[in-house]
Each structure stands twice: as C-alpha cells, then as structure tokens.
Scaffold this motif. Structure first.
Motif, short mmCIF file in Angstrom:
data_model
loop_
_atom_site.label_atom_id
_atom_site.label_comp_id
_atom_site.label_asym_id
_atom_site.label_seq_id
_atom_site.Cartn_x
_atom_site.Cartn_y
_atom_site.Cartn_z
N PHE A 187 0.82 -1.21 0.00
CA PHE A 187 0.00 0.00 0.00
C PHE A 187 0.85 1.26 0.00
N ASP A 242 -3.44 5.07 -1.08
CA ASP A 242 -4.39 3.97 -1.02
C ASP A 242 -5.15 3.90 0.30
N MET A 284 -10.00 2.37 -2.46
CA MET A 284 -8.58 2.45 -2.77
C MET A 284 -7.84 1.18 -2.34
N ARG A 330 -6.01 -1.69 -4.79
CA ARG A 330 -4.60 -2.11 -4.65
C ARG A 330 -4.52 -3.63 -4.51
#
Length: 453
Positions: free
Chosen positions: A171, A175, A376, A380
C-alpha cells in the motif's frame, strides 16, 4: 411445498446505502432459506420496497431526512443516522420483541456502522451480530488507524501520496481509506467506534471467502475474541438471488438485449456505483478513451455522476455517431446479470467491495478507478496482491485508458490476468459447496444463532 421453519426470527437493520443494503438483504435471503423468519427494520431515507421481498416483514422508521439522495456528505449522513435513529429504532425493536404472535427473536443482525445499536440491544437483552459490508482485508487495515496516525500517514499529505506505507506493503499513502468530507476527525471517530462496536458484539459476519482474504481473516480472528464468519460470496450462496432486487434505482433492461448482440468476452462494462462522482473533464476523457479503444462498451452513467449535470449533456455533439453502435449508455443496470453475461470481457469499476467481489465471482478482470473509502484498498489488492486487474495509475486520460483496455483485451499481460481471475472464480465456487469454507462457516453461524436463549 412450504419451507421448513425453525421457529426463530431474525431482525435485520441495514445502513441505507446501496453498497450496504445489497449484502444485508442477500444475507437475509440466505438465512431465510435455512428456516429463519426475517424482519427488516429500515429507514425512510432510501426506503426499501417490501414488494421486492414478499417473504420478509418490513418495518420503517423515520429518521428526519427530507429527501433521499439530497445529502452529499457521507460522514454527515452516517453521523445524523446514528443520532436520529436511536429512539425510533428502540421503539420499533421493543414492539417487535413484545409481539407474542410472532416467532421469538433469536438475535439482531445490524450494519456495523450503527453505533447506537449496542446500547439498545444490551438494554433489551438481545444478542447483536454485526455485518461488515467491506472486505476482511480493508477491515484489518481500518484496525491499524491508530498506528497510521501515530506514524504520520494519516491525515494524508499531498507530498507523501506516492510514499509506500512500509507497515502495510504494497500500500501507498494514497491507497489509505478516507471519505471526502469536511470533517476528517469525524471519520476517525467513526472508525474508532467501529472497533469498539465490533469487540462488544456477539459475532462478526463478512461477505468474503477464505481463499481470497485468508491472511486478513487470520489477523481479525487473532485480534478479536468473538466468532468471525466468512460465508461469502453472499450473492452466490442464495440460489434465487437473481429473482429479487434491492436496487434503489430503476434498472434499464435494454442493456441485456444489446449485450446479446455482442461477441463473447468483447465488451467493456463501465460502472462507478451508486455514490461516486467524477468531474466533467474526467467524464469526457472516459468517453473518448472508450470510443477510441474501438471496443464495444456498456457504460452506466448514473444521473448525478457528474455534479451539476443531469445526464449526458456534457458529451460533445456528434459523439454517439462516432461509436457506430459500439457503445450503449444507460442510467442504471442489473449489475450481477450484466457481469454474468458471456459478452463481458472487462469491468471498469470504482472497486466498491460488492462490485469487486461480483467481478471476481464471474472471472472478469478489472480496470480500477477507486474514488473513496475502502475502494482504494480494494483496488490495490486487485492490481498488486490478487493481480486480477490494472489500476489507472497515470490518471484518467484517454490515451492511458486506451492503453489499459488494450493490455487487458489484447496483450499477453491481459491473458495472465484473466487466468488468475478465473482461478479465483473457481475457488469462490468451491467454497460454497459441501465441505467448502463458506459452507462450513454458514453452518457455524446457524448453530451460533440457535445457541442464543
């Protein structure tokens, strides 16, 4: 033949947003199919349609909002719901519990965002189980918020957005989940309250499956001394899910007849959910990126997707003519039906958890364009952990859009991504079969509910 009942009633209380209503009602359908009677308490804000679920009993409470869809600050809506629903909910629940003409209530199953249900359930001596409408992975990351704030990752700073969060690789700071609002402290309080609510509950239900969220589920079970049930994907558990709808918007069925005329695995399905918003510049780049890709596309443009625009007036004159029939635009679609259609080859999504899970369950690779909150994190995971999609890392620009579409539909990288998402789809199907992890988890949940006195 009348369904066998077990003599117990469950009361459900969904948060009135589409992404929370769907899994709650899917879970209610699952447990109804296992013999429970179902009662739904819902708000007049984004009110549910009882006729869509005639096998449930519905009770509406009034929370004081003027009109559905007029409140734009999600955090303010959540705070207002928690403040305004307390007493109406208590009154409704008290009446339901005292109704001796109905089956005895085994427990309350409520959205985890409602913080007041803890005190109400405790005062009425009613067991309370929480449903989290997010992935286990995002839930585990929300639990690290105190650490992320201590390390200075939160609140986010523009200068650090591309920095990797070393404690949460892969991350990046960008994110981390935040909701667009004028009150970040309000958001941090809601997340802290969620932690407390979860620990004080009689159990936690997650719409995921072990093979997808194994490490996060292990972390959650290690950190919480409550039963944790991962029995998703919900929409695949209930065999008649396609016959019921919990959509708050009217679905345009013309997209199915249009898809029937397209080649297998050729269509880009584009939908950014029921809440996300994009600006006019992004809207135009998406339009031209899709047109220039020369691939057929089905695009859901929800009224209000572009603030200040009613629907398609931002499109340039003559745009539709340039498509030569390759594009079909609707205001809303039956997403599960669309994703299961043989013509769909790619899903361009905002990566809400329901959309992400539905795409995986149909073996459809994703183009990721997250907007807020857990989206987000989901994006990812899709691009860098499960590797079943690609993010628009370089922004919403027509050339970048064309390149990403080409990678997924034409190039070797797309073939590898398709292989991986099909393997995850197969695991999702297996977990629901007898002996599978979700099958066993559902059985454990039923036994847990029936153990309440």
């Amino acid at each position: 033949m009348e369904q066998l009942r077990n003599g117990k009633r469950l009361i459900f209380f969904p948060l009135p947003f589409q992404g929370h209503i769907n899994p709650m009602l899917e879970l209610a359908n699952i447990l109804h199919s296992k013999g429970f009677s179902i009662t739904i308490i819902h708000t007049s804000f984004n009110s549910l349609n009882p006729s869509s679920h005639p096998h449930f009993t519905f009770h509406s409470i009034h929370e004081g909002f003027s009109k559905s869809g007029t409140l734009k600050d999600t955090l303010l809506v959540i705070s207002s719901l928690n403040a305004n629903c307390h007493e109406p909910f208590r009154g409704c629940l008290t009446r339901l519990l005292s109704d001796v003409s109905k089956e005895p209530v085994a427990c309350l199953i409520t959205d985890s965002v409602y913080d007041f249900t803890k005190s109400v359930a405790e005062s009425l001596k009613l067991p309370r189980i929480l449903l989290r409408a997010w992935s286990a992975s995002s839930f585990a990351i929300y639990a690290t918020f105190p650490l992320l704030r201590e390390k200075g990752y939160l609140p986010k700073q523009d200068s650090r957005l591309e920095e990797e969060v070393t404690e949460l690789s892969p991350f990046k700071v960008k994110d981390l989940p935040l909701i667009n609002s004028d009150g970040p402290e309000r958001y941090f309080k809601i997340i802290a309250d969620l932690e407390d609510q979860t620990k004080a509950s009689c159990g936690l239900i997650l719409n995921t499956f072990e093979d997808l969220d194994e490490h996060a589920l292990a972390t959650i079970r290690q950190n919480y001394s409550i039963p944790v049930f991962s029995l998703g994907p919900f929409h695949k558990c209930y065999p008649n899910s396609s016959s019921t709808s919990s959509s708050l918007l009217a679905q345009d069925q013309s997209c199915i007849s249009w898809l029937n005329r397209q080649a297998p695995k050729s269509v880009i399905y584009v939908s950014f959910g029921s809440v996300a918003a994009i600006n006019e510049a992004q809207f135009l780049e998406i339009a031209w990126g899709l047109a220039n890709s020369k691939q057929p596309f089905l695009w859901v443009v929800r009224p209000g997707l572009v603030p200040g625009s009613d629907w398609l007036e931002a499109l340039p004159s003559g745009f539709h003519e340039t498509l030569n029939g390759k594009g079909h635009i609707v205001k809303w679609a039956s997403q599960k039906e669309v994703l299961s259609h043989q013509a769909i080859g790619v899903f361009w999504t905002h990566n809400g958890w329901n959309s992400t899970l539905e795409s995986i369950c149909e073996g459809i690779p994703m183009i990721c364009m997250p907007c807020s909150a857990d989206q987000m994190m989901n994006a990812r995971y899709v691009s860098d952990v499960w590797k079943v999609g690609l993010q628009l890392e370089d922004g919403v620009e027509r050339g970048n859009i064309e390149k990403t579409i080409r990678k997924l539909l034409v190039e070797k990288e797309g073939e590898e991504i398709k292989d991986r998402v099909v393997k995850l789809m197969q695991k999702a199907n297996f977990c629901l079969k007898p002996g599978g992890s979700s099958y066993q988890s559902l059985d454990a949940l039923i036994k847990h509910i029936l153990s309440f006195n």
